[in-house]
Design a protein around this motif. Structure first.
Motif, PDB file in Angstrom:
ATOM      1  N   VAL A 187       0.868  -1.183   0.000  1.00  0.00           N
ATOM      2  CA  VAL A 187       0.000   0.000   0.000  1.00  0.00           C
ATOM      3  C   VAL A 187       0.901   1.228   0.000  1.00  0.00           C
ATOM      4  N   LEU A 188       0.672   2.116  -0.954  1.00  0.00           N
ATOM      5  CA  LEU A 188       1.509   3.316  -1.077  1.00  0.00           C
ATOM      6  C   LEU A 188       0.937   4.457  -0.222  1.00  0.00           C
ATOM      7  N   ALA A 189       1.661   5.567  -0.193  1.00  0.00           N
ATOM      8  CA  ALA A 189       1.346   6.655   0.740  1.00  0.00           C
ATOM      9  C   ALA A 189      -0.038   7.265   0.525  1.00  0.00           C
ATOM     10  N   ASP A 190      -0.538   7.239  -0.711  1.00  0.00           N
ATOM     11  CA  ASP A 190      -1.877   7.802  -0.948  1.00  0.00           C
ATOM     12  C   ASP A 190      -2.958   6.731  -0.835  1.00  0.00           C
ATOM     13  N   GLY A 191      -2.566   5.540  -0.376  1.00  0.00           N
ATOM     14  CA  GLY A 191      -3.539   4.461  -0.200  1.00  0.00           C
ATOM     15  C   GLY A 191      -3.654   3.551  -1.414  1.00  0.00           C
ATOM     16  N   THR A 192      -2.937   3.875  -2.490  1.00  0.00           N
ATOM     17  CA  THR A 192      -2.983   3.015  -3.684  1.00  0.00           C
ATOM     18  C   THR A 192      -2.527   1.605  -3.335  1.00  0.00           C
ATOM     19  N   ILE A 193      -3.273   0.626  -3.854  1.00  0.00           N
ATOM     20  CA  ILE A 193      -2.920  -0.781  -3.621  1.00  0.00           C
ATOM     21  C   ILE A 193      -2.199  -1.318  -4.851  1.00  0.00           C
ATOM     22  N   LYS A 194      -1.027  -1.929  -4.627  1.00  0.00           N
ATOM     23  CA  LYS A 194      -0.308  -2.606  -5.715  1.00  0.00           C
ATOM     24  C   LYS A 194      -0.176  -4.065  -5.312  1.00  0.00           C
ATOM     25  N   GLN A 195      -0.750  -4.938  -6.095  1.00  0.00           N
ATOM     26  CA  GLN A 195      -0.623  -6.363  -5.758  1.00  0.00           C
ATOM     27  C   GLN A 195       0.242  -7.062  -6.792  1.00  0.00           C
ATOM     28  N   GLY A 196       1.163  -7.883  -6.310  1.00  0.00           N
ATOM     29  CA  GLY A 196       2.071  -8.588  -7.213  1.00  0.00           C
ATOM     30  C   GLY A 196       2.993  -7.636  -7.953  1.00  0.00           C
ATOM     31  N   LEU A 197       3.369  -6.539  -7.308  1.00  0.00           N
ATOM     32  CA  LEU A 197       4.247  -5.551  -7.954  1.00  0.00           C
ATOM     33  C   LEU A 197       5.631  -6.153  -8.210  1.00  0.00           C
ATOM     34  N   THR A 198       6.046  -6.167  -9.477  1.00  0.00           N
ATOM     35  CA  THR A 198       7.368  -6.710  -9.828  1.00  0.00           C
ATOM     36  C   THR A 198       8.267  -5.586 -10.326  1.00  0.00           C
ATOM     37  N   ALA A 199       9.543  -5.922 -10.490  1.00  0.00           N
ATOM     38  CA  ALA A 199      10.497  -4.926 -10.987  1.00  0.00           C
ATOM     39  C   ALA A 199      10.126  -4.500 -12.395  1.00  0.00           C
ATOM     40  N   SER A 200       9.554  -5.404 -13.183  1.00  0.00           N
ATOM     41  CA  SER A 200       9.243  -4.995 -14.558  1.00  0.00           C
ATOM     42  C   SER A 200       8.034  -4.062 -14.603  1.00  0.00           C
ATOM     43  N   GLU A 201       7.182  -4.115 -13.581  1.00  0.00           N
ATOM     44  CA  GLU A 201       6.031  -3.193 -13.579  1.00  0.00           C
ATOM     45  C   GLU A 201       6.466  -1.776 -13.200  1.00  0.00           C
ATOM     46  N   ASP A 202       7.340  -1.660 -12.189  1.00  0.00           N
ATOM     47  CA  ASP A 202       7.805  -0.330 -11.770  1.00  0.00           C
ATOM     48  C   ASP A 202       9.197  -0.499 -11.156  1.00  0.00           C
ATOM     49  N   ALA A 203      10.202  -0.360 -12.017  1.00  0.00           N
ATOM     50  CA  ALA A 203      11.585  -0.649 -11.592  1.00  0.00           C
ATOM     51  C   ALA A 203      12.033   0.275 -10.458  1.00  0.00           C
ATOM     52  N   ASP A 204      11.642   1.546 -10.525  1.00  0.00           N
ATOM     53  CA  ASP A 204      12.084   2.495  -9.490  1.00  0.00           C
ATOM     54  C   ASP A 204      11.491   2.149  -8.128  1.00  0.00           C
ATOM     55  N   LEU A 205      10.179   1.905  -8.123  1.00  0.00           N
ATOM     56  CA  LEU A 205       9.521   1.615  -6.845  1.00  0.00           C
ATOM     57  C   LEU A 205      10.040   0.299  -6.266  1.00  0.00           C
ATOM     58  N   PHE A 206      10.209  -0.698  -7.139  1.00  0.00           N
ATOM     59  CA  PHE A 206      10.691  -1.996  -6.678  1.00  0.00           C
ATOM     60  C   PHE A 206      12.087  -1.849  -6.073  1.00  0.00           C
ATOM     61  N   TRP A 207      12.926  -1.089  -6.752  1.00  0.00           N
ATOM     62  CA  TRP A 207      14.297  -0.860  -6.267  1.00  0.00           C
ATOM     63  C   TRP A 207      14.263  -0.181  -4.892  1.00  0.00           C
ATOM     64  N   ALA A 208      13.392   0.805  -4.753  1.00  0.00           N
ATOM     65  CA  ALA A 208      13.319   1.542  -3.484  1.00  0.00           C
ATOM     66  C   ALA A 208      12.781   0.650  -2.359  1.00  0.00           C
ATOM     67  N   LEU A 209      11.746  -0.127  -2.675  1.00  0.00           N
ATOM     68  CA  LEU A 209      11.165  -1.002  -1.648  1.00  0.00           C
ATOM     69  C   LEU A 209      12.193  -2.016  -1.157  1.00  0.00           C
ATOM     70  N   ARG A 210      12.999  -2.516  -2.082  1.00  0.00           N
ATOM     71  CA  ARG A 210      13.957  -3.569  -1.743  1.00  0.00           C
ATOM     72  C   ARG A 210      15.178  -2.943  -1.053  1.00  0.00           C
ATOM     73  N   GLY A 211      15.021  -2.634   0.226  1.00  0.00           N
ATOM     74  CA  GLY A 211      16.118  -2.048   1.004  1.00  0.00           C
ATOM     75  C   GLY A 211      15.660  -0.872   1.848  1.00  0.00           C
ATOM     76  N   SER A 212      14.528  -0.268   1.472  1.00  0.00           N
ATOM     77  CA  SER A 212      14.060   0.921   2.191  1.00  0.00           C
ATOM     78  C   SER A 212      12.536   0.942   2.251  1.00  0.00           C
ATOM     79  N   ALA A 213      11.918  -0.219   2.310  1.00  0.00           N
ATOM     80  CA  ALA A 213      10.458  -0.322   2.177  1.00  0.00           C
ATOM     81  C   ALA A 213       9.675   0.589   3.124  1.00  0.00           C
ATOM     82  N   PRO A 214      10.069   0.710   4.408  1.00  0.00           N
ATOM     83  CA  PRO A 214       9.208   1.487   5.306  1.00  0.00           C
ATOM     84  C   PRO A 214       9.029   2.948   4.895  1.00  0.00           C
ATOM     85  N   SER A 215       9.913   3.473   4.057  1.00  0.00           N
ATOM     86  CA  SER A 215       9.751   4.856   3.585  1.00  0.00           C
ATOM     87  C   SER A 215       8.826   4.951   2.384  1.00  0.00           C
ATOM     88  N   PHE A 216       8.472   3.813   1.783  1.00  0.00           N
ATOM     89  CA  PHE A 216       7.739   3.851   0.514  1.00  0.00           C
ATOM     90  C   PHE A 216       6.393   3.139   0.542  1.00  0.00           C
TER      91      PHE A 216
END
Ligand SMILES: Cc1cc2nc3c(=O)[nH]c(=O)nc-3n(C[C@H](O)[C@H](O)[C@H](O)COP(=O)(O)OP(=O)(O)OC[C@H]3O[C@@H](n4cnc5c(N)ncnc54)[C@H](O)[C@@H]3O)c2cc1C
Length: 500
Positions: A187-216
């Motif tokens: 669940v993102l900061a505005d409440g958006t739900i992403k299910q099954g989010l992969t690196a190919s769907e959103d490389a930037d977000l996936f990269w950020a989550l993988r190591g810093s998830a609580p900020s994103f």
């Protein structure tokens, strides 16, 4: 009592009761309208709900909710976002700095303990709820003949563990816990739900989550790649009794361990060294393979260690090995209750290019052997890097986890004399002192390349120190992504990236 302290703390922080009360009421109304039954400071179970693992660091959330679905998490995040209230997830609640309760008082805490399901597919992919515990996860995987890399404490939550790293005895072989994430339900900061989010769907977000998830985001399910469970694991210890080693010889033991880890340890070998109050030193290994293979692999270490140690070598099955490295604790959380501690710890990651020197280690052991303290302390260093380490096989592009060129990861940890409150200030100073004794002789050679592990978070670091030690060169990209994905800084609950 806690509820009263909370009100006082917030009154002091905000200066006036009325806006605070209005905001708390608005939050309560919003959460209740979403069917979330919030617990607030006036609830009778508030104090027990907000009790942290580390009793030294108590914080008081404005409200706590226990969502049972990703949609309910989203509703809660929207309430926090709309009202300008910091939102924070609590997974297993084992943050060293109690950040599952927020970085300051007054956060909206989303407790994920109801989202603890663990499902393992026939192809071995595991879907682990953001509120599951490591021990329960290991047991569920084991039941399907599968295994993955994670830390040793069964009660630690996958939520924070996989958010910031996840190191255990099999990490040199299988990578960190976060290296095996293939997708997120988040669940993102505005409440958006992403299910099954992969690196190919959103490389930037996936990269950020993988190591810093609580900020994103708030991860409701981690989807993991898993591995065939090894048939045998050798778990061994080599212990020098209390007082047996001078600081010079103890430094030699450490150097032998470090050199072996760097040059000879295959990836199937997990290695740690512990130093305990009472002046004892213990090297430990966990090896995926047979006893005969292990004996060959470990021989160079044993021939380089000074004599005087006693050894224990056990041949175990996979789950037996996890129990052994957990100190015999049960792996299941069912029907059991967690313990608490009162402690301060500092973490250090030592670059492969500039390992610890004999002089630095002697200064360290000198400090440990001669400084009086009432605390119950220990030091642990694990071999992260070295020959064939699959932690270091990944580049900085793979994830926002910043430490892909480290040889050692470790912590210096001191509990209060009775493991409860109060926490004497000399205990904190003792840890700062041991960190300084080890690192000061190395600072010139490191030139800022040393690091710290975010899962052993140290709340006494300044913002600049935290940036440099936890994220290093990854920080600028993280800061710019934070601005994109969380522009109003909803997820500001501790060890948070600041958007720029
Ligand atoms: C006794 C003990 C033993 C440990 N052993 C090891 C070990 O062997 N190896 C190792 O690597 N680490 C180890 N750790 C450190 C552990 O990995 C971290 O403390 C970890 O962050 C705890 O996660 P948690 O979910 O239990 O904690 P929490 O306090 O719930 O969360 C920690 C942080 O992660 C955030 N968070 C939690 N869940 C989520 C989620 N689902 N989505 C987004 N953010 C979330 C929280 O907001 C908080 O900022 C140990 C810790 C303890 C106390």
């Amino acid at each position: 009592m806690l509820a009263l302290s909370y009100m006082l703390a917030l009154l002091l922080t905000l200066g006036a009761a009325s806006p605070l009360e209005k905001r708390s009421q608005a939050l309560d109304d919003c959460l209740s309208a979403a069917g979330l039954s919030p617990i607030s400071s006036s609830s009778s179970d508030y104090s027990s709900t907000v009790l942290p693992f580390n009793l030294r660091l108590q914080r008081f959330p404005a409200a706590v909710v226990f969502p049972k679905s990703i949609e309910a998490v989203s509703s809660a995040v929207k309430c926090g976002n709309e009202l300008g209230i910091a939102v924070v997830a609590r997974g297993g609640g084992h943050s060293y700095a109690s950040y599952g309760l927020g970085a300051t008082n007054g956060a909206l805490m989303i407790d994920l303990s109801s989202l603890h399901s663990i499902v393992v597919d026939s192809d071995g992919q595991a879907h682990v709820g953001g509120g599951a515990r490591l021990g329960d996860t290991a047991l569920a995987l084991n039941a399907k003949g599968r295994a993955m890399s994670h830390g040793v404490c069964p009660w630690v939550g996958i939520g924070g563990h996989a958010a910031f790293g996840g190191y255990g005895p099999s990490s040199r072989k299988w990578g960190l816990t976060l290296d095996n994430i293939v997708a997120y339900d988040v669940v993102l900061a505005d409440g958006t739900i992403k299910q099954g989010l992969t690196a190919s769907e959103d490389a930037d977000l996936f990269w950020a989550l993988r190591g810093s998830a609580p900020s994103f985001g708030i991860v409701t399910t981690y989807h993991f790649r898993t591995y065939q469970r090894p048939s045998t694991v050798i778990v061994s210890t080599y212990s020098y009794p209390a007082g047996a080693l001078s600081s010079t010889t103890a430094a030699q033991v450490f150097l032998a361990f470090q050199t072996f880890g760097k040059t000879k340890a295959p990836s199937a070998l997990g290695l740690k060294i512990n130093i305990f109050k009472g002046k004892s030193v213990l090297a430990g290994a966990s090896f995926q393979g047979s006893r005969a293979e292990y004996d060959q692999v470990i021989a160079p270490l044993l021939s380089s260690l000074p004599g005087g140690y006693t050894s224990s070598v056990k041949t175990l099955d996979w789950i037996g090995s996890l129990k052994e490295v957990a100190g015999g604790q049960p792996l299941s959380s069912q029907g059991a209750s967690d313990y608490h501690d009162t402690f301060f710890a500092k973490s250090l990651m030592v670059p492969s290019a500039t390992p610890l020197t004999q002089a630095a280690l002697e200064a360290f052991f000198n400090y440990l052997w001669t400084t009086a303290t009432s605390s119950n302390w220990f030091v642990e260093f694990d071999i992260y890097g070295g020959l064939g380490s699959n932690i270091n096989a990944r580049s900085l592009v793979y994830s926002s986890f910043a430490h892909r060129a480290m040889l050692l990861g470790g912590q210096m940890y001191a509990s209060s004399p009775n493991y409860g409150l109060p926490y004497p200030s000399d205990n904190l100073n003792f840890v700062q002192g041991m960190y300084a004794a080890l690192t000061n002789p190395m600072l010139g050679a490191w030139a800022g390349t040393q690091g710290a592990y975010a899962n052993y978070v140290d709340p006494t670091l300044t913002k600049d120190e935290a940036k440099a030690l936890y994220w290093g060169s990854q920080y600028p990209r993280l800061a710019s992504l934070k601005k994109r994905y969380d522009p109003t800084n909803v997820f500001r609950g501790g060890l948070a990236i600041v958007g720029a």
